[in-house]
Design an enzyme around this catalytic site. Structure first.
Site, PDB file in Angstrom:
ATOM      1  N   ASN A 117       0.871  -1.179   0.000  1.00  0.00           N
ATOM      2  CA  ASN A 117       0.000   0.000   0.000  1.00  0.00           C
ATOM      3  C   ASN A 117       0.910   1.232   0.000  1.00  0.00           C
ATOM      4  O   ASN A 117       1.490   1.567   1.027  1.00  0.00           O
ATOM      5  CB  ASN A 117      -0.893  -0.038   1.251  1.00  0.00           C
ATOM      6  N   TRP A 118       1.011   1.856  -1.160  1.00  0.00           N
ATOM      7  CA  TRP A 118       1.918   3.011  -1.272  1.00  0.00           C
ATOM      8  C   TRP A 118       1.334   4.281  -0.645  1.00  0.00           C
ATOM      9  O   TRP A 118       2.028   5.290  -0.522  1.00  0.00           O
ATOM     10  CB  TRP A 118       2.250   3.278  -2.747  1.00  0.00           C
ATOM     11  N   LYS A 119       0.039   4.231  -0.326  1.00  0.00           N
ATOM     12  CA  LYS A 119      -0.632   5.426   0.224  1.00  0.00           C
ATOM     13  C   LYS A 119      -0.382   6.625  -0.700  1.00  0.00           C
ATOM     14  O   LYS A 119      -0.368   6.451  -1.914  1.00  0.00           O
ATOM     15  CB  LYS A 119      -0.165   5.668   1.662  1.00  0.00           C
ATOM     16  N   HIS A 126      -9.495   0.993   4.892  1.00  0.00           N
ATOM     17  CA  HIS A 126      -8.182   1.175   5.517  1.00  0.00           C
ATOM     18  C   HIS A 126      -8.325   2.107   6.721  1.00  0.00           C
ATOM     19  O   HIS A 126      -9.149   3.021   6.715  1.00  0.00           O
ATOM     20  CB  HIS A 126      -7.177   1.752   4.512  1.00  0.00           C
ATOM     21  N   GLU A 133      -6.730   4.584   7.705  1.00  0.00           N
ATOM     22  CA  GLU A 133      -6.649   6.036   7.437  1.00  0.00           C
ATOM     23  C   GLU A 133      -7.963   6.547   6.853  1.00  0.00           C
ATOM     24  O   GLU A 133      -8.352   7.692   7.095  1.00  0.00           O
ATOM     25  CB  GLU A 133      -5.454   6.322   6.519  1.00  0.00           C
ATOM     26  N   GLU A 184      -5.380  -5.016  10.624  1.00  0.00           N
ATOM     27  CA  GLU A 184      -4.351  -4.000  10.841  1.00  0.00           C
ATOM     28  C   GLU A 184      -4.644  -3.250  12.140  1.00  0.00           C
ATOM     29  O   GLU A 184      -5.467  -2.322  12.153  1.00  0.00           O
ATOM     30  CB  GLU A 184      -4.340  -3.003   9.675  1.00  0.00           C
ATOM     31  N   GLY A 200       2.327   2.291  10.767  1.00  0.00           N
ATOM     32  CA  GLY A 200       3.253   3.406  10.601  1.00  0.00           C
ATOM     33  C   GLY A 200       3.961   3.814  11.887  1.00  0.00           C
ATOM     34  O   GLY A 200       4.599   4.861  11.940  1.00  0.00           O
ATOM     35  N   SER A 249       3.407  -2.083  10.413  1.00  0.00           N
ATOM     36  CA  SER A 249       4.857  -2.096  10.653  1.00  0.00           C
ATOM     37  C   SER A 249       5.528  -3.420  10.272  1.00  0.00           C
ATOM     38  O   SER A 249       6.421  -3.894  10.963  1.00  0.00           O
ATOM     39  CB  SER A 249       5.161  -1.727  12.110  1.00  0.00           C
ATOM     40  N   GLY A 300       2.781  -1.069   4.291  1.00  0.00           N
ATOM     41  CA  GLY A 300       2.793   0.343   3.930  1.00  0.00           C
ATOM     42  C   GLY A 300       4.209   0.825   3.697  1.00  0.00           C
ATOM     43  O   GLY A 300       4.805   0.590   2.646  1.00  0.00           O
ATOM     44  N   GLY A 301       4.790   1.472   4.713  1.00  0.00           N
ATOM     45  CA  GLY A 301       6.097   2.115   4.578  1.00  0.00           C
ATOM     46  C   GLY A 301       7.166   1.277   3.890  1.00  0.00           C
ATOM     47  O   GLY A 301       7.836   1.747   2.962  1.00  0.00           O
TER      48      GLY A 301
HETATM   49  P1  PGA Z   1       2.808   0.346   7.664  1.00  0.00           P
HETATM   50  O1  PGA Z   1       1.346   0.532   7.063  1.00  0.00           O
HETATM   51  O2  PGA Z   1       3.380  -0.927   7.081  1.00  0.00           O
HETATM   52  O3  PGA Z   1       3.560   1.568   7.241  1.00  0.00           O
HETATM   53  O4  PGA Z   1       2.654   0.250   9.150  1.00  0.00           O
HETATM   54  C1  PGA Z   1       0.496  -0.565   6.895  1.00  0.00           C
HETATM   55  C2  PGA Z   1      -0.797  -0.128   6.253  1.00  0.00           C
HETATM   56  O5  PGA Z   1      -1.272   0.969   6.549  1.00  0.00           O
HETATM   57  O6  PGA Z   1      -1.382  -0.864   5.436  1.00  0.00           O
END
Ligand code: PGA
Length: 262
Positions: A11-13, A102, A104, A174, A180, A220, A241-242
């Site tokens: 997930n590149w956001k 998600h 966010e 999640e 994050g 994470s 994500g990251g």
């Molecule tokens: P993260 O994000 O790996 O940066 O913690 C995961 C996600 O939001 O899907």
């Protein structure tokens, strides 16, 4: 070996220029080809870039094992929904998957369970696979309300509109406190919630579907913890994500995840 095919989803956001997409794909596919144990293994690698990058990513990913996902989608096929993206268009530009719910979207943009359900339904209606995210916030975990929160978030899926959609539904657990933050759930914490989700689905009259359901962990994930998390019986993949922004780290996650996944 589990009969479920594992999924590694990036997930590149809201990151990367469109111009960086091609370089990521060429570096990542080279790294993936070198991952021992991937030859002949059945697994899915999905990348969810910002919507503006989808066409480019789909073009670059042609002929590679990579699949393309949206990060969200509209609640209908067409209509007066400024700023939304039709699931039909996601399909048109080459997506096979879409993420909905998600954390966010739920927490920063205040999307509630009904809205998330409507998005998921519209995506399933278009034939997309849906990565449906659930997870508790830290206060809920501290108050032992994790299962209660997950159950509420899953409950919308009991609507008869989803009855035929289970084969294309993927659940992503999640924990919001792990996204994050650098603090991942322990493999045992992840397993406990994944097992709860599978049992919950089975107990609601979907025993066969529950056995086949892929449940991803996200929060994470790094190359260093991917193996231990994937070794858990009810973990069928990772939503990253990251660390997915870096082809070397994401390939390391796929590699370490596949090595320990049984
Ligand atoms: P993260 O994000 O790996 O940066 O913690 C995961 C996600 O939001 O899907």
């Amino acid at each position: 070996m589990s009969k479920r095919t594992p999924i590694f989803a990036a997930n590149w956001k809201m990151n990367k220029l469109v111009a960086e997409t091609g370089e990521f794909v060429s570096r990542f596919k080279g790294l993936l080809a070198d991952v021992p144990g991937t030859a002949g293994r059945d697994f899915e690698v999905v990348i969810a870039p910002p919507a503006t990058h989808l066409t480019t990513l789909a073009r670059e990913a042609k002929g590679t094992p990579l699949e393309v996902s949206g990060q969200n989608c509209g609640t209908a096929k067409w209509g007066a929904f400024t700023g939304e993206i039709s699931p039909a268009v996601l399909k048109e530009v080459g997506c096979t998957h879409v993420i909905v719910g998600h954390s966010e979207r739920r927490h920063v943009y205040k999307e509630d369970d009904a809205l998330v359900a409507a998005r998921a339904k519209a995506a399933l209606d278009e034939g997309l696979k849906v990565i449906f995210c659930v997870g508790e916030v830290l206060a809920e975990r501290k108050e032992n309300k994790t299962f209660q929160r997950i159950e509420t978030q899953l409950s919308v899926l009991l609507d008869k509109a989803f009855a035929n959609g289970w084969s294309r539904l993927v659940i992503a657990y999640e924990p919001v406190w792990a996204i994050g933050t650098g603090e991942n759930a322990t493999p045992q914490q992840a397993q406990e919630v994944h097992a709860f989700i599978r049992r919950w689905v089975a107990d609601r009259g979907f025993a066969n579907e529950a056995g086949a359901l892929r449940i991803l962990y996200g929060g994470s994930v790094k190359p260093e913890n991917a193996g231990q998390i994937m070794a858990q019986a009810d973990v069928d993949g990772l939503l990253v994500g990251g660390a997915s922004l870096d082809p070397t780290a994401f390939a390391g996650i796929v590699k370490n995840g596949l090595i320990s996944w049984t």
